[in-house]
Design an enzyme around this catalytic site. Sequence first.
Site, PDB file in Angstrom:
ATOM      1  N   LYS A 200       0.657  -1.541   0.228  1.00 18.88           N
ATOM      2  CA  LYS A 200      -0.159   0.108   0.000  1.00 18.88           C
ATOM      3  C   LYS A 200       0.683   1.061   0.213  1.00 18.88           C
ATOM      4  O   LYS A 200       0.620   2.150  -0.627  1.00 18.88           O
ATOM      5  CB  LYS A 200      -0.567  -0.207   1.848  1.00 18.88           C
ATOM      6  CG  LYS A 200      -2.149  -1.025   1.285  1.00 18.88           C
ATOM      7  CD  LYS A 200      -3.176  -1.085   2.320  1.00 18.88           C
ATOM      8  CE  LYS A 200      -3.626  -1.891   2.283  1.00 18.88           C
ATOM      9  NZ  LYS A 200      -5.029  -1.639   3.246  1.00 18.88           N
TER      10      LYS A 200
ATOM     11  N   ASP B 221     -10.508   2.613   2.276  1.00 17.43           N
ATOM     12  CA  ASP B 221     -10.643   2.289   3.785  1.00 17.43           C
ATOM     13  C   ASP B 221     -11.038   2.699   4.263  1.00 17.43           C
ATOM     14  O   ASP B 221     -12.607   1.748   5.114  1.00 17.43           O
ATOM     15  CB  ASP B 221      -9.395   1.464   4.039  1.00 17.43           C
ATOM     16  CG  ASP B 221      -8.596   0.280   3.343  1.00 17.43           C
ATOM     17  OD1 ASP B 221      -9.366  -0.286   3.058  1.00 17.43           O
ATOM     18  OD2 ASP B 221      -6.977   0.638   3.776  1.00 17.43           O
TER      19      ASP B 221
ATOM     20  N   GLY C 150      -5.514   1.895  18.836  1.00 15.26           N
ATOM     21  CA  GLY C 150      -5.477   1.750  17.467  1.00 15.26           C
ATOM     22  C   GLY C 150      -4.855   2.030  16.839  1.00 15.26           C
ATOM     23  O   GLY C 150      -5.799   2.894  16.188  1.00 15.26           O
ATOM     24  N   ALA C 151      -3.642   2.928  16.381  1.00 12.34           N
ATOM     25  CA  ALA C 151      -3.250   3.731  15.110  1.00 12.34           C
ATOM     26  C   ALA C 151      -2.561   2.918  14.058  1.00 12.34           C
ATOM     27  O   ALA C 151      -1.526   3.508  13.547  1.00 12.34           O
ATOM     28  CB  ALA C 151      -2.966   4.763  16.192  1.00 12.34           C
TER      29      ALA C 151
ATOM     30  N   VAL D 282     -12.986  -4.454  13.950  1.00 14.45           N
ATOM     31  CA  VAL D 282     -12.701  -3.984  13.291  1.00 14.45           C
ATOM     32  C   VAL D 282     -11.834  -5.628  12.239  1.00 14.45           C
ATOM     33  O   VAL D 282     -12.027  -5.799  11.138  1.00 14.45           O
ATOM     34  CB  VAL D 282     -11.254  -3.141  11.750  1.00 14.45           C
ATOM     35  CG1 VAL D 282     -11.691  -1.420  11.921  1.00 14.45           C
ATOM     36  CG2 VAL D 282      -9.949  -3.430  12.532  1.00 14.45           C
TER      37      VAL D 282
END
Length: 290
Positions: free
Chosen positions: A71, A107, A131-132, A229
């Site tokens: 990506k 996304d 979360g990052a 997720v």
Amino acid sequence: MMINGHTQLFGLLAHPAAHSLSPLIHNTSFKATGINGTYLAFDVTPAGLSTSLAAMRVMNIGGFNLSMPLKTAVIPMLDEISPRAARLQAVNTVVNRDGRLFGDSTDGQGFIDALHANGVEVANQTLTVLGAGGAGRAIVAAAIDADAAQINVFKRQNQTFTQVRQQMTRWSPNVAVVAYEDQAAMARSFDDSQIVVNATNVGMAGNQQLPVSQQLMNRLGPQHVVVDVVYFPLLTPFVQAAKQQGSRAANGIGMLVHQAAGSFLEWTGQKMPIQKVVEAVKTEVSHRQK
């Protein structure tokens, strides 16, 4: 529909690629819409990426999805990228426009669209994002675009903490990045939030852990929309615990399908048959769980 000389090829570039649900999602969509297309998964490492893009141009392949780490690696090889892909420094969708390769990131919008589909608005709401990583950052960026009032991001205090905090707080003054270890701040954020998101991989594939303590889960209630997720298993520990608190809770299939719908729309100009695809994905995931 039979594959013939007019069939347009699309695909996934990933390593590994074989387990991906993307071929099921897009081929179900091509069949339902009657579009003459087919979607394959290609196992491509970063070393093979530039050759794959050259083939895409030469063979007039319609478009690709990419997974990490491709990506980010793909960006310098593209002719143009969207503003949201530039902000995230990540591209999950490439469209071939007459030999010019355009990169985008669907996304985060997939997360917002999945909420919309369930009647949940993000505008003027407070979110807690656990979360990052790639998913967390994409969700935060899209929530900013959707006019969220406040987004509290909890990230582990490791070597990337300061860099990520600087990046995200530059995106918007409505973003706070806080140490995951700060349980008191997390408790306050749960109390203030309408939407709570697990964007870590805790609870995936047989891991029975929760991303936060049970004491924090106890602060959730019917006033919260909770999203994980993770979608394998279909009922993650986080979703199960949130439902026990009376919260509206959903796994990551909505985000998975809606981000794919963003790619599908860019490639074909048509909307994905969401409900049909969601059912196909649920069936496949439950089959794999056995």
